[in-house]
Every structure is written in C-alpha cells, then in structure tokens.
Design an enzyme around this catalytic site. Structure first.
Site, short mmCIF file in Angstrom:
data_model
loop_
_atom_site.label_atom_id
_atom_site.label_comp_id
_atom_site.label_asym_id
_atom_site.label_seq_id
_atom_site.Cartn_x
_atom_site.Cartn_y
_atom_site.Cartn_z
N CYS A 64 -11.61 22.05 112.26
CA CYS A 64 -12.45 23.17 112.66
C CYS A 64 -13.86 22.63 112.86
CB CYS A 64 -12.38 24.32 111.65
SG CYS A 64 -12.95 23.95 109.99
N GLY A 65 -14.85 23.49 112.93
CA GLY A 65 -16.20 23.00 113.22
C GLY A 65 -16.74 22.11 112.12
N MET A 70 -10.91 25.10 107.14
CA MET A 70 -9.52 24.60 107.15
C MET A 70 -9.15 24.03 105.79
SD MET A 70 -7.98 25.30 109.90
CE MET A 70 -7.91 25.29 111.71
N HIS A 97 -6.20 7.39 96.22
CA HIS A 97 -6.35 8.05 94.92
C HIS A 97 -5.77 9.47 94.90
CE1 HIS A 97 -9.84 5.33 93.31
NE2 HIS A 97 -8.80 4.64 93.74
C1 RB5 Z 1 -16.34 28.50 113.90
O1 RB5 Z 1 -17.57 28.88 114.43
C2 RB5 Z 1 -16.52 27.81 112.55
O2 RB5 Z 1 -16.94 28.73 111.60
C3 RB5 Z 1 -15.24 27.12 112.12
O3 RB5 Z 1 -14.87 26.21 113.11
C4 RB5 Z 1 -15.30 26.33 110.84
O4 RB5 Z 1 -16.37 25.45 110.81
C5 RB5 Z 1 -15.16 27.11 109.60
O5 RB5 Z 1 -15.21 26.60 108.47
#
Ligand code: RB5
Length: 153
Positions: A64-65, A70, A97
């Site tokens: 993700c960003g 995630m 680890h």
């Molecule tokens: C999306 O703008 C962003 O919030 C997402 O990709 C991520 O970084 C969330 O943790």
C-alpha cells in the site's frame, strides 16, 4: 506459490514485483487490483493474508502507500507473520529471525530498486531457527490463547 495484492497506491509497484517474480520463475497469484482506481486496502489485504493463513499460498506480498495499513490487516490472520520492510537489514532479519511469511511494502516510501532488492532478500534468506523458533512458538501460544477461529476472545 506467492499471493500478491495491493491497493491503488501500491498497484504500480505490484506490477514491477510481478515482472521480477516472472523473471525468477517464482509462481504467484495476483489478488488485485487490476488498475489504479481508488480502492480500500483492507479488501485486498484480507484476500492475500487469508490465502497465507489457510495454507493456499506459501507466502504473501502486500503493498500500500505506507505499508502500514496492509501490515495491520495481514497480522489479524492466524499464522500470518507480516513484516514491513524498508531496507536490506529489515528484509534479512524478517526472514532470519521472524520467519516472515508475508512481506509488506510502502510504495510511497521506497524507490523501485530498493523494493525489488527487499523482495529478493526476503525470498532468498532462510529462517535461522534455534532461539528464534522458541520466540515464534511464544507468538503462536499468544495466538492460540487469545483467538478462536480467527475471532478475538
Ligand atoms: C491510501 O491513500 C493509503 O492510505 C494506503 O495506501 C496505505 O498507506 C494505508 O496504510
């Protein structure tokens, strides 16, 4: 087999990682998304982490960003050890680890070269076992004590 997924922020890096896996002849399944339209990261995180938790995929990669969302989602799933890596050291340690079975990456934090280097190290580094296995077993005990079929007690 590696399960891979992202949100819109991680989409481009996901495609680059897929090219990299193809070159290395690593089998993968892409859980999406298929383009950069805005989506919610938990929807894709759930699919990939569930595949790893249920043993349908040996390992998973989620982007993700920041990599943070995630990581939070993936670690809700039993047996998933999701690790957010940002350099060679964390990539190596996550395997040696922590026996990481799910790599999370922040596409807005990493340049492409570093991201691919992290994937390479994460794929190639074995788990060291020994005292680290004892610690992972304690994590498993915590999971077993506090969750029933994925639902918090
Ligand atoms: C999306 O703008 C962003 O919030 C997402 O990709 C991520 O970084 C969330 O943790």
């Amino acid at each position: 087999m590696i399960a891979i997924g992202s949100d819109h922020a991680g989409f481009r890096l996901k495609e680059k990682i897929k090219d990299f896996l193809k070159k290395r002849e690593v089998e993968f399944y892409d859980f999406g998304p298929e383009n950069e339209d805005s989506v919610d990261y938990p929807d894709f995180g759930e699919k990939v982490a569930k595949a790893v938790s249920q043993g349908k995929a040996e390992r998973g990669i989620l982007i993700c960003g920041s990599g943070l969302g995630m990581t939070i989602v993936a670690n809700k799933f039993k047996g998933v050890r999701a690790t957010l890596c940002h350099d060679e050291y964390t990539a190596k340690m996550s395997r040696a680890h922590n026996d990481s079975n799910l790599l999370t990456l922040g596409a807005r934090v990493l340049d492409e070269e570093m991201a691919l280097k992290i994937v390479e190290i994460w794929l190639d580094t074995p788990f060291e076992g020994g005292r680290h296995l004892r610690r992972l077993n304690k994590i498993k005990e915590i999971e077993d004590k506090n969750f029933i079929e994925g639902v918090s007690k």
